[in-house]
Design an enzyme around this catalytic site. Sequence first.
Site, mmCIF file in Angstrom:
data_model
loop_
_atom_site.group_PDB
_atom_site.id
_atom_site.type_symbol
_atom_site.label_atom_id
_atom_site.label_comp_id
_atom_site.label_asym_id
_atom_site.label_seq_id
_atom_site.Cartn_x
_atom_site.Cartn_y
_atom_site.Cartn_z
ATOM 1 N N ARG A 46 0.857 -1.198 0.000
ATOM 2 C CA ARG A 46 0.000 0.000 0.000
ATOM 3 C C ARG A 46 0.882 1.233 0.000
ATOM 4 O O ARG A 46 0.661 2.197 -0.728
ATOM 5 C CB ARG A 46 -0.945 0.017 1.227
ATOM 6 N N TYR A 98 -16.795 16.826 -15.754
ATOM 7 C CA TYR A 98 -17.052 15.380 -15.837
ATOM 8 C C TYR A 98 -18.097 15.006 -14.772
ATOM 9 O O TYR A 98 -17.972 15.398 -13.603
ATOM 10 C CB TYR A 98 -15.744 14.618 -15.612
ATOM 11 N N ASP A 170 -7.612 18.924 -14.269
ATOM 12 C CA ASP A 170 -7.895 17.563 -14.732
ATOM 13 C C ASP A 170 -7.431 17.499 -16.194
ATOM 14 O O ASP A 170 -8.038 18.093 -17.072
ATOM 15 C CB ASP A 170 -9.402 17.290 -14.607
ATOM 16 N N LYS A 195 -8.338 6.538 -19.460
ATOM 17 C CA LYS A 195 -8.660 7.050 -20.799
ATOM 18 C C LYS A 195 -7.427 7.008 -21.711
ATOM 19 O O LYS A 195 -6.895 5.947 -21.945
ATOM 20 C CB LYS A 195 -9.270 8.447 -20.660
HETATM 21 C C1 LIG Z 1 -13.238 9.339 -16.619
HETATM 22 C C2 LIG Z 1 -12.920 10.676 -16.082
HETATM 23 C C3 LIG Z 1 -12.734 10.880 -14.712
HETATM 24 C C4 LIG Z 1 -12.934 9.767 -13.683
HETATM 25 O O1 LIG Z 1 -11.988 8.766 -13.829
HETATM 26 P P1 LIG Z 1 -12.266 7.199 -13.482
HETATM 27 O O2 LIG Z 1 -10.988 6.566 -13.868
HETATM 28 O O3 LIG Z 1 -13.440 6.779 -14.329
HETATM 29 O O4 LIG Z 1 -12.566 7.132 -12.032
HETATM 30 C C5 LIG Z 1 -12.418 12.149 -14.289
HETATM 31 N N1 LIG Z 1 -12.278 13.174 -15.156
HETATM 32 C C6 LIG Z 1 -12.453 13.007 -16.484
HETATM 33 C C7 LIG Z 1 -12.286 14.174 -17.389
HETATM 34 C C8 LIG Z 1 -12.777 11.760 -16.989
HETATM 35 O O5 LIG Z 1 -12.972 11.615 -18.307
#
Ligand SMILES: *Cc1c(COP(=O)(O)O)cnc(C)c1O
Length: 381
Positions: A46, A98, A170, A195
Amino acid sequence: MKFGTKTIHAGQEADPSTGAIMTPIYQTSTYKQASPGDFKGYEYSRTGNPTRTALENNLASLENGKYGLCFGSGLASIDAIIKLLKPGDEVISTNDLYGGTYRIFNSIFETYGIKFHFVGMEETSKIEELINNNTKMLWAETPTNPMLNIIDIESLGEISKNHNLIFVVDNTFATPYLQRPLDLGANIVMHSLTKYMGGHSDVVMGAAICKDDELAQKLYHIQNSCGAVPGPMDSFLVLRGIKTLHLRMQRHCENGKEIAHFLKNHPKVDKVFWPGFESHHNHEIAKKQMEDFGGMVSFTLVGNKLEQALKLVSNTHYFTLAESLGGVESLIGHPASMTHAAIPKLEREKTGVIDTLIRLSVGVEDVEDLVSDLEKALNLI
Ligand SMILES: *Cc1c(COP(=O)(O)O)cnc(C)c1O
């Protein structure tokens, strides 16, 4: 090291014991100690795991940061970042956000006494109006989802510096191939590695990257204390995905551009949202802060009839109807009935999510096949 070299080499050395080129998957929870407290840098997975460390160092390098920290999902990384705050603190965030981020802010952290303001961040005066003594964080997402608005990172960086705020970007949609927010004044870059970074739609993971020593110490403390860490196998998969990030992103951008232009010239298509068009209202900012314009394209249909949009998204072949984005394969989505279904119609329409808004994550297939796929589906409506 330049970007395409970093994707392959940063954070990784051939394994000293065997010479293995690929970072081994250290599938272990614990590590032998020669005597109490005498260990080789790892005591419990962890707290730290060598496969995860390689990925974390790679991410820090790609974002021109100093520290990378990985979490079990993008949302787990958001969870860790907001835990830097305490009850009474306020966050000013993008309104075109998001959906999952909006949900954790509003339905989880509001109940812990943290207050969130959502504003259109294209006009910075709106942000300054909301700043008070309790404001501790600015949260931006750019390009935004699904409208592909662009927010000026550098000017937000200045505001956060003047008011001593933690500025989080982000960077999931752009990736460090297209933009590096830490160079433009952000304090923390956050990713859903699920992504483009992982890039193959086979892992869920997140990350936070920063330069500041004190901020990193606090985030490490949260990562280890709360424990939302990814496993070594998933860390390996993301590390492997990143090795082709620059190649994939180049093709995502080329294909995105072709598709955006094809849609723009199609008589059944009304508006096309893609920051590469000179007519896009934030095109100049996109040109200033991004290397290229990415593979996300949204559009609406002439006449705005819901049935037509539903028919279109159900009749593509290579563009698979699914949530998520950023994988090698092309995806098509209908925000009004999928990602944004929980938002009341009037609310979502205010930000542009009308009944025929369709979002594409343009993959890296041969673009001729992608264009003809869309053409056939458009002919059916
Ligand atoms: C998918 C996404 C998230 C969340 O991420 P997860 O891996 O699904 O928890 C946050 N911000 C954006 C812009 C995203 O596309």
